[in-house]
Design an enzyme around this catalytic site. Sequence first.
Site, short mmCIF file in Angstrom:
data_model
loop_
_atom_site.label_atom_id
_atom_site.label_comp_id
_atom_site.label_asym_id
_atom_site.label_seq_id
_atom_site.Cartn_x
_atom_site.Cartn_y
_atom_site.Cartn_z
CD GLU A 6 -22.82 -39.18 55.26
OE1 GLU A 6 -23.76 -39.34 56.06
OE2 GLU A 6 -22.06 -38.19 55.29
CB SER A 31 -33.00 5.46 4.84
OG SER A 31 -33.01 6.87 4.73
#
Length: 879
Positions: free
Chosen positions: A90, A498
């Site tokens: 770059e 239960s």
Amino acid sequence: MTINKAYIRLLLWLSLAAISGGLALFSGLYLYLSPKLPAVETLRQVKLQTPLRVYSSDGVLIGEFGEKRRTPIAYEEAPEPFVQAILAAEDDRFYSHHGVDIKGLLRAASQLLQSGHIQTGGSTITMQVARNFFLTRKQTFTRKFNEILLALQIERELSKEEILELYMNKIYLGNRAYGIQAAAQAYYGKNINELNLAQLAMIAGLPKAPSAYNPIANPSRAMIRRNWILGRMLELEYIDNLTYQEALKEPVTASYHGSGLGLDAPYIAEMARKKTVDLFGEAAYTDGYQVYTTVSSELQSSAQQAVIKGLLTYDNRHGYRGPETSLPIIDAPTASAEFEATNTIDEQAQAEATEATVFSTEQLEAWQTALKSMPTYASLRAAVVTMAQGQELQVMTAYGQLINIDWNNGPSNAKPYISENRVGRAPKATEDFLSAGDVVRISEKSPDNWQLAQIPSAQAALVALNPDDGGIQALVGGLDFRQSHFNRATQAERQPGSNFKPFIYTAALENGLTPATVINDAPIVFDDASLESTWRPENASGKFFGPTRLRQALFKSRNLVSIRVLRTIGTGNAITGMSRFGFNEETLPHDLSLALGSHGVPPLQIATAYAVFANGGYQVEPYLIDQITDAEGQTLYQALPLTVCRECENQESDLATADNDTTIEQPELSAEQELQSLIDQEDSFVEAAPEPGIEEEPLSSDLETSEPLQPQRPIAPKVLDAKVAYIIDNMLRDVIKKGTGRRAQVLGRSDLAGKTGTTNGPKDAWFSGYNGHMVATTWLGFDQNLPLGRGEYGGSAALPIWIDFMRTALDGIPETVREQPDGLITVRIDPETGLRARPDNPDAIFEIFRTENAPTLEDDNSDTPAVYTEEESLPDELF
């Protein structure tokens, strides 16, 4: 000569005029644009858009939310070869210019004049930082001048290292990855400092055009770009020739790595996400908040595996429902000794295939396309049948892998589903139930060992808590979050059956009954004008067992005894005080169906209630999020849960005592406990400064000190008398030792207690169990409330899931020894009558009583058992 001097003078004046005009133009633009430029200093406080991340208590990433994947890193954390690769790609003059590279701009201008359009912008890394943070990407001369001016300012105020750090964390690199660390995870599943030179150069090539040079979408173009960058690094003497040649030989190894989660726990992650967004709003998705949960990654993984295994096991018992769908066959297959070679089919599988049916390349590719749209659930992968003949079954996955399924790995036992109670005969050949083009599910038992499977039609949930503070240790809301976002652990209100009985029995113990109290287990019929028919409750077995002690009734889960117990103490007395277990008293049914768990509750609520038994009688509240920090690690939120403190003074509850035949009043809270009850246990904050949208609770001046205020966890209130807590725990241990939960004995522990639960149908199967370290609830059923099938109970469907989870949860954990509190006495009783046994009774057993409820010597002379009979009037409505 004179003419030449005149030309030279003219040329000089023209040049001077051009320079002056350029300077004037530049100065004018500067004066016009400069006041409109943002302050570069804001870059020092910039908040990079970072996703919300959710972690387990041991730091494993379990969830990530946000549009942009980004993990900012410091400049020092970036590998030097990567910095060199970025500079080579770059801006190789980065360290020699002051923000603007004149040569680069002249080159860009020359290209513009020659071609008539912009080819490159001549931008430096500093100019890219200016554009990425402050400007748009629209290519205009005004934006370029702004970019140049900002770059010059940035270079004056920031160091080169600070500029590079901003650049490396901001740039978009494809696949939702912003910044180099996120890119390393997305493409290689590693941290940036774990990549080799070739991989670093590959990522350095992405900023120019993330789509064009994407190593996943365009590997060939990406390699060209990578090799060019390596050549530039060699040219700039960043690397030597040997390193360059070795890097060139590296193949493209990039592949999509998703979010990089250490553990995929979507139900937990979604709960944490919702809570965080409720607290902080949409900023939670972008400001880099980190959420630390109470969940253990090991226990969560174990819970997920246990739920999947439990559902598959249940599903296998009820037969094979056939292929999910059938894909169309474009053309007729042919027989051949080998599969036709294609670019899309696994080459090794082709080489191993013999005398197989051959489909055209077009057919196979069409099937693969269709399979790719079918998601994988709970590691159950979709595959299409390519051959079903005799005892041979071959399938193909979405990516062309050909797999041979052994006859004994599912096909031999693929008994067809007829109903929830019936399955057909096992097949004799694969063509009996499958044919080419059918879509089935397969799972990997071990590497390269696959089995035929199917997606379970039932669902299950599991939730585990720390009984001392309510911290959620593991939570699973269903088979797979991708299949259904509905969280059954927190949202499904199912009848507990239960599983609710221990709370009725606790109320009975508080109201004068004892484990030795004998209740008649006999048929009972209730007529009520409000009912469409007569109610005839039954035991699960359909049998009746006569006089039964309360302890027996609980561990054998006798429905009729439970109904008579509730009728004896009264539903009003039973419901009063249920809030201490976390139940909403207003929603509980005020009738005898309460004894059978007829009301709907989510598994998380049941687990919270059982925590009171597990911790010895203290009320805790479930919580998931322990801490939330911002991107800088500052604490924004800190949970302050109710926490059991057995050593603290004044922890004994002020439970009022009562005569044996009267109801025990509910505990009155002390002033300190009343104050604590007003504290928001979960939404307490520890902040240096208030966050937007969050109210900071002001501190009184007398609390201000030079030391930072440390949060104090509020003490969990004692809500159950220690004696009652000990007795009910002892009774629940018998459920494991000799009752409906005895399968849990496989864990080889003596400190386990719990209760099964099964509703009519049966439609819901439950098990809730605990020891002093962990409490967990499991549930299995259908979302559509369909029957589970004959023989499916809490002990057969839900308990195995609990066992598989607790095997991991309690591994290496010492057994809990519960200390017996004062005020209890052990007495030898007659097991038939529940009365104190005579010394010469050979069948006598020991039972635990509160001192005030122990059988007296006078009972020895009684010839009549204390059995509750039917003559008593019904004090409550039936329904």
